[in-house]
Design a protein around this motif. Structure first.
Motif, PDB file in Angstrom:
ATOM      1  N   SER A   1       1.156   4.705   1.200  1.00 60.44           N
ATOM      2  CA  SER A   1       0.667   5.707   2.140  1.00 60.44           C
ATOM      3  C   SER A   1       1.359   7.032   1.810  1.00 60.44           C
ATOM      4  O   SER A   1       1.381   7.435   0.640  1.00 60.44           O
ATOM      5  CB  SER A   1       0.941   5.261   3.586  1.00 60.44           C
ATOM      6  OG  SER A   1       0.433   6.218   4.502  1.00 60.44           O
TER       7      SER A   1
ATOM      8  N   MET B   1      -2.398  -1.007   7.441  1.00 60.22           N
ATOM      9  CA  MET B   1      -1.307  -1.897   7.068  1.00 60.22           C
ATOM     10  C   MET B   1      -0.570  -2.439   8.288  1.00 60.22           C
ATOM     11  O   MET B   1      -0.169  -3.608   8.312  1.00 60.22           O
ATOM     12  CB  MET B   1      -0.341  -1.162   6.132  1.00 60.22           C
ATOM     13  CG  MET B   1      -0.924  -0.875   4.751  1.00 60.22           C
ATOM     14  SD  MET B   1      -1.476  -2.379   3.878  1.00 60.22           S
ATOM     15  CE  MET B   1       0.099  -3.196   3.598  1.00 60.22           C
TER      16      MET B   1
ATOM     17  N   SER C   1       0.844  -1.204   0.000  1.00 56.26           N
ATOM     18  CA  SER C   1       0.000   0.000   0.000  1.00 56.26           C
ATOM     19  C   SER C   1       0.870   1.242   0.000  1.00 56.26           C
ATOM     20  O   SER C   1       1.870   1.322   0.723  1.00 56.26           O
ATOM     21  CB  SER C   1      -0.931   0.019   1.211  1.00 56.26           C
ATOM     22  OG  SER C   1      -1.932  -0.973   1.094  1.00 56.26           O
TER      23      SER C   1
ATOM     24  N   CYS D   1       4.273  -1.216   3.470  1.00 57.08           N
ATOM     25  CA  CYS D   1       3.624   0.099   3.476  1.00 57.08           C
ATOM     26  C   CYS D   1       4.681   1.134   3.104  1.00 57.08           C
ATOM     27  O   CYS D   1       5.689   1.275   3.802  1.00 57.08           O
ATOM     28  CB  CYS D   1       3.035   0.402   4.852  1.00 57.08           C
ATOM     29  SG  CYS D   1       2.063   1.928   4.903  1.00 57.08           S
TER      30      CYS D   1
ATOM     31  N   THR E   1      -1.878   3.807   6.794  1.00 63.18           N
ATOM     32  CA  THR E   1      -0.734   3.321   7.577  1.00 63.18           C
ATOM     33  C   THR E   1      -1.203   2.425   8.716  1.00 63.18           C
ATOM     34  O   THR E   1      -0.649   1.343   8.950  1.00 63.18           O
ATOM     35  CB  THR E   1       0.076   4.502   8.142  1.00 63.18           C
ATOM     36  OG1 THR E   1       0.504   5.347   7.070  1.00 63.18           O
ATOM     37  CG2 THR E   1       1.297   4.008   8.907  1.00 63.18           C
TER      38      THR E   1
END
Length: 230
Positions: free
Chosen positions: A166, A191, A164, A210, A188
Motif C-alpha cells: 500500500s 487487506m 500487498s 500490508c 489498505t
C-alpha cells in the motif's frame, strides 16, 4: 476540527508503529524452497523484493506487463527457480491463464506479493477519466484479482501468505495525488478486511501483510519529478 486533526495524527503515527512492532516481535518465517509470485517485479521496489526473496532461497515468479529480463538476470546468481510472465495483472482472465501456465514448472504458489502500481503525480483535474480508470485497475483490481486467484489453493493447503504494497498515502491523504491516495486507501482496507475474514473463518495458516512505504529512490522518474517540484 481539533479532534479530527488529532485523529489524523494518531493514524499516521500509531498505525505504522503497530505494524513495525508487530513485524519486529513476530517469529521469522522460513521461506527457503517456497515459491512467491511478485507483480510489477521488472523494476523498482518489485525487483528488489524479488532479489530479497531469492537471497532467502525462495523461488520467484514475476508477473509484469513489462519485460523482466533484467530482474531474471539478477536472480541467476541464486540457487532458485525463477520465471517471468508478461501479463496485465489488472486483467483477471490473463491472471487465470498465467496460473494455468505456471503449473508446469511450479507445484504451487505459497506467497503472493501484490506490488504492481501506478503513481501519477497529477491533480484530479490534470488526469483524464481513462487515466483514473487505469490507475484503479492496476493499483486496486490487480490486488483483489491476484488474491482471489491464488488464495483458494492456499486455503486448501492450509498455508500461504498474501502481501500487498500500500503506501503511507493509504492512511493519510495528500492533496496532490487524490486518486492515488484513494486507490491505496482501498488496498489498505482490502487487506484489513482480508485479515478479519481469515480470522473469522479460523484460517490461521494463511498470513497477511500490508506494507505502507514512503517515498523511495527505486523509481528514478518519480525522484526526478519531485526534484523538479522543489
Amino acid at each position: 476540527m481539533l479532534a479530527l486533526q488529532l485523529l489524523i495524527i494518531a493514524s499516521v503515527v500509531v498505525i505504522p508503529l503497530y505494524f513495525i512492532f508487530k513485524a519486529k516481535f513476530s517469529k521469522t518465517k522460513k521461506i527457503s524452497g517456497k515459491t512467491a509470485i511478485v507483480t510489477g517485479g521488472s523494476n523498482g521496489l518489485g525487483q528488489q523484493i524479488c532479489i530479497k526473496l531469492a537471497q532467502h532461497g525462495c523461488n520467484v515468479i514475476i508477473a509484469d506487463i513489462s519485460s523482466a529480463k533484467e530482474t531474471l538476470k539478477k536472480l541467476e546468481v541464486y540457487d532458485i527457480k525463477s520465471k517471468a510472465y508478461m501479463v496485465d495483472v489488472s486483467n483477471y482472465k490473463e491472471i487465470l491463464k498465467m496460473k494455468e501456465d505456471l503449473k508446469d514448472e511450479f507445484e504451487s504458489v505459497d506467497i503472493v506479493v501484490n506490488n504492481a502500481g501506478l503513481i501519477p503525480y497529477k491533480t484530479l483535474f490534470e488526469q483524464t477519466s481513462d487515466e483514473i480508470e487505469t490507475l484503479n485497475k492496476v493499483n486496486l483490481n490487480s490486488t483483489i484479482f491476484m488474491t482471489k486467484c491464488f488464495i483458494e489453493r492456499m486455503i486448501e493447503k492450509g498455508t500461504g501468505h498474501i502481501v500487498s504494497i500500500s503506501s503511507t498515502q493509504g492512511i493519510y491523504a495528500f492533496p496532490h495525488s487524490l486518486t492515488y491516495c484513494a486507490s491505496k486507501f482501498a488496498v489498505t482496507g482490502f487487506m484489513l478486511g482480508l485479515k478479519e475474514f481469515l480470522r473469522r473463518e479460523k484460517l490461521h495458516g494463511i498470513d497477511t501483510t500490508c506494507i505502507l512505504p514512503n517515498i523511495m529512490t527505486t523509481r528514478k522518474d518519480i525522484i526526478d519529478l519531485l526534484d523538479e517540484k522543489k
